[in-house]
Scaffold this motif. Sequence first.
Motif, PDB file in Angstrom:
ATOM      1  N   ASN A   1       7.058   6.028  -1.859  1.00 59.78           N
ATOM      2  CA  ASN A   1       6.249   6.386  -0.695  1.00 59.78           C
ATOM      3  C   ASN A   1       5.587   5.126  -0.135  1.00 59.78           C
ATOM      4  N   TYR A   2       6.373   4.364   0.598  1.00 59.27           N
ATOM      5  CA  TYR A   2       5.874   3.095   1.123  1.00 59.27           C
ATOM      6  C   TYR A   2       4.777   3.306   2.151  1.00 59.27           C
ATOM      7  N   SER A   3       4.813   4.431   2.893  1.00 56.03           N
ATOM      8  CA  SER A   3       3.787   4.682   3.906  1.00 56.03           C
ATOM      9  C   SER A   3       2.410   4.786   3.271  1.00 56.03           C
TER      10      SER A   3
ATOM     11  N   ARG B   1       1.324   1.303   1.967  1.00 58.53           N
ATOM     12  CA  ARG B   1       0.997   0.409   3.082  1.00 58.53           C
ATOM     13  C   ARG B   1      -0.356   0.764   3.691  1.00 58.53           C
ATOM     14  N   THR B   2      -0.557   2.059   3.928  1.00 58.16           N
ATOM     15  CA  THR B   2      -1.776   2.485   4.613  1.00 58.16           C
ATOM     16  C   THR B   2      -3.011   2.234   3.756  1.00 58.16           C
TER      17      THR B   2
ATOM     18  N   ASP C   1       8.064  -4.075  -0.244  1.00 53.97           N
ATOM     19  CA  ASP C   1       8.470  -3.131   0.807  1.00 53.97           C
ATOM     20  C   ASP C   1       9.825  -3.526   1.390  1.00 53.97           C
TER      21      ASP C   1
ATOM     22  N   LYS D   1      12.344  -0.799  -2.992  1.00 53.85           N
ATOM     23  CA  LYS D   1      10.897  -0.622  -2.924  1.00 53.85           C
ATOM     24  C   LYS D   1      10.328  -0.394  -4.320  1.00 53.85           C
TER      25      LYS D   1
ATOM     26  N   ARG E   1       3.990  12.070   5.592  1.00 59.34           N
ATOM     27  CA  ARG E   1       4.660  10.870   6.069  1.00 59.34           C
ATOM     28  C   ARG E   1       4.094  10.426   7.414  1.00 59.34           C
TER      29      ARG E   1
ATOM     30  N   PHE F   1       0.462   8.932   7.054  1.00 56.60           N
ATOM     31  CA  PHE F   1       0.382   7.566   6.539  1.00 56.60           C
ATOM     32  C   PHE F   1       1.036   6.554   7.471  1.00 56.60           C
ATOM     33  N   GLN F   2       1.703   7.015   8.516  1.00 56.86           N
ATOM     34  CA  GLN F   2       2.268   6.085   9.472  1.00 56.86           C
ATOM     35  C   GLN F   2       1.382   5.926  10.705  1.00 56.86           C
TER      36      GLN F   2
END
Length: 788
Positions: free
Chosen positions: A117-119, A122-123, A165, A169, A525, A528-529
């Motif tokens: 869950n990169y979002s 990142r967030t 990322d 990942k 998703r 977090f974007q």
Amino acid sequence: MNAKELTRITSLVIAASLLFTLLLVTDTASAQKALVQEDLELARRYAPVLYFHPAELFRPQSVDVMVNTARLRQTRREWIDINILTNVSLSDLFSYKDVSYHLDVWFNDEGASDYKNYSAHRTYYQSVLSPQAGGPPIVAYAHVVRDENPQQIVLQYWLFYYYNDWFNKHEGDWEMVQVVLSASGEPEWVILSQHHGGTRRPWTQVKIEEGTHPAVYVALGSHANYFWGDEVYPNGTKVGNVQVEVMDRTGTFGRVIPEVRMIPDREVVEGDPDGWSGLEWLPFRGNWGEVAPHSDFSGPLGPAEKGSQWEQPHAWGMSQPLDLETWYQNRLRVEVRGEGAERAQVKLHLSDGQALSSIESLGSVALLHTDPPSDKAIIGEIEAPSVSPYQILVTWPNPETSEVTRFVFTYVPPSLSGRAVLTLTEDDPPKVNVAGLDYALVPRAVETVPATWDAPDLVWVAGILPATDVVKGVSICLLAGLLPTLIYATVIYYSDRYEREPKPLIAAAFFWGAWPALLIAVIVRVFFQLPVDLIGSQAIEAVRAGLVTPFIEEALKGIAVILILVLYRKEFDDVLDGLIYGAMVGFGFAMTGNTLSYLGAFLLRGFSGLSSTIFIQGVIYGLNHGVYSAIFGAGLGYARLAKGKWQRWAVPSAAFVLAALSHGLHNLVLQTALGMNLLTVALTWGGLLVVVVVMFWSLRCQQQCLKRELVGEIPDDLYRRLTERGGRSRAYWQALRAGGVGALRLEMRLHRQCAELAFKKMQHESRPEEAGVLEEADRLRKEIKAII
């Protein structure tokens, strides 16, 4: 010599020895202190200048950036990982330094915390952990090695990133820049880490800033280090038997020289951890990030676990390939080879005298780090030794066909001036004019080969597998997601002994539960974007604390049970009915959640992503979601029979809050329970235990209802068959023996109608104002008489 004189001499000798020892220790300590200071000065003098891609979010920071947001877990073979610590300090990593332990970034929710869950990563990083948000500073951990080779001093700069990322990942990322000095302190080589290896350049071919700082360009997402910015580097990786290309992209944004912090050898910290406060993490042998089935997707090992890269840095560095021989295969390149080529100079410019952008002149090699112009010729001015023939190698790129043509001038005669002019155009072969010759040289060898200009930043592993393997993998994912929940649903459905719910309603509840799982995945998703400024750090912290998701999930699942109660009131009799409908919704939710998880693992990593651990977690996930929504369904079932008006809304409301809190509390307790013990196991299977207990309680209540409400309503022998222990089973067996399947079905229908009559009478007693209940009871009496 008398005894008195002997004693005095002995005392003087001892005092002199003690003084000598003290002076020796003091000198040694002073020398060591001076050496540490010298190492620090060297490390600061040659610290790299880091440049980033404009889209790069993460920066190299102190390890606190992960330790402060992670839990410490231990891997158990063929079982889920267990928690060791939920609040980790640097000194804890010294106490739990075995290879079986690993750090795992935790947001109090499995979905958000999953390393894929990169979002979410990142967030949270951008809003809380980045240097701009007040997180740890940009840091390089410097390790100086003097004892491997007396002729060299090796400076290593270890860089830690919170998240990788890129294509693979994963949480945590260790990269490294290495500078090799001569024994006298003169810089000789720079080696940059890149994925599983690295490349090197001599100091003279590296861009140097402020006299001593090598420029290093960090690739987007992967954080591999390169010698040139605004460039693309195709990286081939093997997935199964298939070779795929993924690009590294560098930029020239965010220039920074990191703060230097010294780290000694591992053994030094192990021998005196208190003397190296803040560096207790160095002996940690585990993964810096969640462990995945495939090692490339797991958190990396720390610097001291890098094998020869740490233990023999000079030998490792000099074994890495040269940068110019590894990369830039799709670029315009002019190179002089032969005796004395190291003294040659190659410079490129446009035919009208204008300079080329992104040109790199490296003595005997010139590189153009962009595609050459199609409307102008390029001139190469060459100064070569004037005493020996030499060769000129030219690589001309053609991005339209994804090919490069290599031209070789095998014999270029020397000239008195040592000068030659190379002319390059898109349409014609190159030619060389040597000073003193009245004709142009043409290449003796020509070769055209494919080259890579671009490739996707994300590779779906399943997209490159054979069709049969894709079908097999997807089938495994679908079956693994569907079968366990269908088994749960079947067991719950047939646990209703007296009056089973209509199968269409059961199916509707099950498949209703499937779509909120998909909706939740989309919502999380998208959330977090969104820009951090729009979301707000408080909202992100609320999601991380697990305060939002349980309520959203239980609300979406609960809608299905409410609709069944409102639209099909006659089929919603009591607590057990509500429990069954709620559990069905939860099982449907788990089916979609598990299937999405399995498919995501397979699509990203192929069969290596489908481990036994992920399936064990899926089984537990399904059971737990069944119990959460069953709690709310049971509350609605209780309200169905409640006499007081306040109970009809208070009990379902309390049940919903209880379901959501149970969901959140169960996640919290399970994910913070430490070690493998009875509590961990009990919580793991808590969903199943609670459902079974409530189910048996509800069945007992139904049995008491039948005994109470059917007295005088049906014949005594039928009453006994329905209410005595084992009576229904004996009746079914006798009917089957006497009249076959038809008689068995008739007996089962008779029992269902009797149970339904008892439930309708109970509903009328609880809610006498409800219309249609008495009429339904009269209809059931007539059907029972007709069957008898």
